[in-house]
Design a protein around this motif. Structure first.
Motif, PDB file in Angstrom:
ATOM      1  N   GLY A  64     -56.229   3.702 -16.658  1.00 32.31           N
ATOM      2  CA  GLY A  64     -57.026   4.412 -17.623  1.00 32.31           C
ATOM      3  C   GLY A  64     -58.032   5.432 -17.325  1.00 32.31           C
ATOM      4  O   GLY A  64     -58.076   5.868 -16.069  1.00 32.31           O
ATOM      5  N   SER A  65     -58.909   5.730 -18.183  1.00 25.48           N
ATOM      6  CA  SER A  65     -59.929   6.873 -18.043  1.00 25.48           C
ATOM      7  C   SER A  65     -61.287   6.136 -17.160  1.00 25.48           C
ATOM      8  O   SER A  65     -61.489   5.056 -17.596  1.00 25.48           O
ATOM      9  N   VAL A  66     -61.869   6.662 -16.307  1.00 26.61           N
ATOM     10  CA  VAL A  66     -62.961   6.425 -15.304  1.00 26.61           C
ATOM     11  C   VAL A  66     -64.309   7.297 -15.872  1.00 26.61           C
ATOM     12  O   VAL A  66     -63.952   8.311 -15.341  1.00 26.61           O
ATOM     13  N   LEU A  67     -65.399   6.717 -15.970  1.00 25.27           N
ATOM     14  CA  LEU A  67     -66.624   7.471 -15.961  1.00 25.27           C
ATOM     15  C   LEU A  67     -67.691   6.681 -15.221  1.00 25.27           C
ATOM     16  O   LEU A  67     -67.984   5.557 -15.220  1.00 25.27           O
ATOM     17  N   SER A  68     -68.111   7.405 -14.286  1.00 27.88           N
ATOM     18  CA  SER A  68     -69.453   6.923 -13.462  1.00 27.88           C
ATOM     19  C   SER A  68     -70.460   7.857 -13.682  1.00 27.88           C
ATOM     20  O   SER A  68     -70.377   8.848 -13.365  1.00 27.88           O
ATOM     21  N   ILE A  69     -71.683   7.321 -14.132  1.00 27.49           N
ATOM     22  CA  ILE A  69     -72.741   7.777 -14.145  1.00 27.49           C
ATOM     23  C   ILE A  69     -73.834   7.203 -13.407  1.00 27.49           C
ATOM     24  O   ILE A  69     -73.939   5.913 -13.477  1.00 27.49           O
ATOM     25  N   SER A  70     -74.666   8.122 -12.478  1.00 28.65           N
ATOM     26  CA  SER A  70     -75.402   7.515 -11.838  1.00 28.65           C
ATOM     27  C   SER A  70     -76.625   8.471 -11.569  1.00 28.65           C
ATOM     28  O   SER A  70     -76.916   9.514 -12.315  1.00 28.65           O
ATOM     29  N   GLY A  71     -77.876   7.849 -11.019  1.00 28.70           N
ATOM     30  CA  GLY A  71     -79.024   8.446 -10.866  1.00 28.70           C
ATOM     31  C   GLY A  71     -79.263   9.271  -9.500  1.00 28.70           C
ATOM     32  O   GLY A  71     -79.267   8.392  -8.599  1.00 28.70           O
ATOM     33  N   SER A  72     -79.811  10.400  -9.561  1.00 25.19           N
ATOM     34  CA  SER A  72     -79.992  10.932  -8.170  1.00 25.19           C
ATOM     35  C   SER A  72     -80.981  10.292  -7.480  1.00 25.19           C
ATOM     36  O   SER A  72     -80.933  10.529  -6.171  1.00 25.19           O
ATOM     37  N   ASN A  73     -82.173   9.760  -7.972  1.00 24.54           N
ATOM     38  CA  ASN A  73     -83.157   8.757  -7.237  1.00 24.54           C
ATOM     39  C   ASN A  73     -82.847   7.330  -7.109  1.00 24.54           C
ATOM     40  O   ASN A  73     -83.887   6.720  -7.115  1.00 24.54           O
ATOM     41  N   ASP A  74     -81.856   7.043  -7.434  1.00 24.73           N
ATOM     42  CA  ASP A  74     -81.357   5.471  -7.383  1.00 24.73           C
ATOM     43  C   ASP A  74     -81.459   4.761  -6.066  1.00 24.73           C
ATOM     44  O   ASP A  74     -80.925   5.417  -5.136  1.00 24.73           O
ATOM     45  N   GLY A  75     -82.521   3.928  -5.864  1.00 29.15           N
ATOM     46  CA  GLY A  75     -82.841   3.358  -4.470  1.00 29.15           C
ATOM     47  C   GLY A  75     -81.714   2.267  -4.194  1.00 29.15           C
ATOM     48  O   GLY A  75     -81.771   1.765  -3.075  1.00 29.15           O
ATOM     49  N   LEU A  76     -80.936   1.611  -5.174  1.00 27.87           N
ATOM     50  CA  LEU A  76     -80.062   0.699  -4.954  1.00 27.87           C
ATOM     51  C   LEU A  76     -78.550   0.998  -4.994  1.00 27.87           C
ATOM     52  O   LEU A  76     -77.734   0.752  -3.909  1.00 27.87           O
ATOM     53  N   ALA A  77     -78.190   1.673  -6.098  1.00 22.99           N
ATOM     54  CA  ALA A  77     -76.887   2.338  -6.172  1.00 22.99           C
ATOM     55  C   ALA A  77     -77.086   3.764  -5.650  1.00 22.99           C
ATOM     56  O   ALA A  77     -77.074   4.733  -6.435  1.00 22.99           O
ATOM     57  N   HIS A  83     -73.355  11.266 -22.651  1.00 19.80           N
ATOM     58  CA  HIS A  83     -72.202  11.340 -21.902  1.00 19.80           C
ATOM     59  C   HIS A  83     -71.311  10.066 -22.050  1.00 19.80           C
ATOM     60  O   HIS A  83     -69.951  10.455 -22.305  1.00 19.80           O
ATOM     61  N   THR A  84     -72.110   8.907 -22.434  1.00 18.71           N
ATOM     62  CA  THR A  84     -71.190   7.991 -22.627  1.00 18.71           C
ATOM     63  C   THR A  84     -70.403   8.024 -23.900  1.00 18.71           C
ATOM     64  O   THR A  84     -69.073   7.926 -24.113  1.00 18.71           O
ATOM     65  N   LEU A  85     -71.004   8.671 -24.860  1.00 17.88           N
ATOM     66  CA  LEU A  85     -70.754   8.845 -26.307  1.00 17.88           C
ATOM     67  C   LEU A  85     -69.301   9.726 -26.242  1.00 17.88           C
ATOM     68  O   LEU A  85     -68.240   9.527 -26.685  1.00 17.88           O
TER      69      LEU A  85
END
Length: 316
Positions: A236-249, A304-306
């Protein structure tokens, strides 16, 4: 003559048990006072544990008064010492499981209106579009110990655009305990084609669900998350959205996940975004400091999700 195997219960053991009973009641009271909304709107398993903790604490407290002058064999005393150690660990666990409660604007987003009907059960929250429903629906796994309502403001606009969205309430707020819940989510719109996703640990669990589902989801969504193993063959299609300042992921962890996902996977980074900005539940220990507002981050994540959901299938 006194039985050498019988001795009066030592005062230190009685007072230890009484202190643990009092501590358990205090922790339960603190949890209820600080996270009432999060508890009442999450899976009921945690509330049942709190009730059970209160009952056991009361029984232990009363029992220590009745045992004050009694004698007990040595093995019973050993069991009580073991019970005290277990009780201390249990109290720590109950405190740790306290959920991050939802805040505004998520609480307002939980209200039904002419565009979206919000339905809540003990195990699911469903956002159903009133009209113009899309062929694609989304099942969503929250992050660990996060009030499932916290994602309402991010996900509700998807329903406003026609996509049914179901947030899964996880037992004790732990995604691994919700494995198998994807099937229950799909029952909310049996005619739809389903995608699945999640935030943090919820994303990892969503990936496990996607691999093991009888009907492979059409898409897999990661919010500040990544799979536990190799999913490069996922069809299937995969979308990964993350944060540049994320201290965990962290960005490094997201970068490392590229090899575990299909070559067609799309990676989007919210510049200045953090781990907790994927929901509305306040600051999270270990997270980084954001350099954009929560509103800005949320609007980007939703947009982005939409776009991704719209790309998975044509509207009905």
């Amino acid at each position: 003559m006194t039985d050498p195997q019988k001795e009066s219960t030592p005062a230190w053991l009685l007072w230890t048990e009484r202190a643990l009973a009092a501590a358990a009641l205090f922790v339960v009271a603190w949890v209820l006072a600080t996270s009432w909304g999060g508890i009442m709107h999450s899976h009921p398993a945690y509330l049942l544990l709190l009730i059970g903790t209160v009952l056991v604490a009361v029984v232990v407290g009363v029992a220590t008064l009745l045992w004050r002058r009694r004698s007990h064999r040595g093995w019973r005393r050993i069991l009580r010492i073991i019970g005290a150690v277990v009780g201390l660990g249990w109290i720590a666990l109950i405190a740790w499981l306290c959920p991050f409660s939802a805040m505004e604007p998520a609480l307002t987003a939980m209200e039904s209106d002419d565009a979206v009907t919000v339905t809540e059960t003990p195990t699911l929250i469903t956002f159903a579009p009133s009209s113009g429903a899309s062929d694609v629906a989304l099942a969503f796994e929250p992050g660990a110990r996060v009030d499932p309502r916290a994602y309402a403001a991010v996900l509700r606009p998807l329903a406003e655009a026609g996509h049914t969205v179901v947030i899964i309430k996880q037992p004790l707020g732990i995604g691994f305990l919700a494995l198998g819940s994807f099937d229950a989510a799909k029952e909310q719109d049996p005619t739809a084609t389903w995608a699945i996703g999640g935030h943090s640990l919820g994303g990892t669990v969503a990936a496990m669900e996607a691999e093991n589902a009888a009907d492979t989801p059409v898409g897999l969504l990661f919010y500040a998350s990544y799979p536990a193993g190799d999913m490069s063959a996922f069809p299937g299609s995969v979308l990964s959205i993350s944060g540049s300042n994320d201290g965990l992921a962290t960005p490094a962890k997201i970068e490392a996940s590229v090899a575990d996902l299909p070559g067609t996977a799309k990676f989007i980074v919210i510049q200045g975004g953090t781990h907790a900005q994927f929901g509305a539940y306040g600051a999270q220990p270990g997270d980084g400091a954001p350099t954009i507002t929560a509103d800005d981050a949320r609007e980007q994540i939703t947009a982005h999700t939409l776009d991704w959901l719209d790309s998975l299938a044509p509207s009905r």
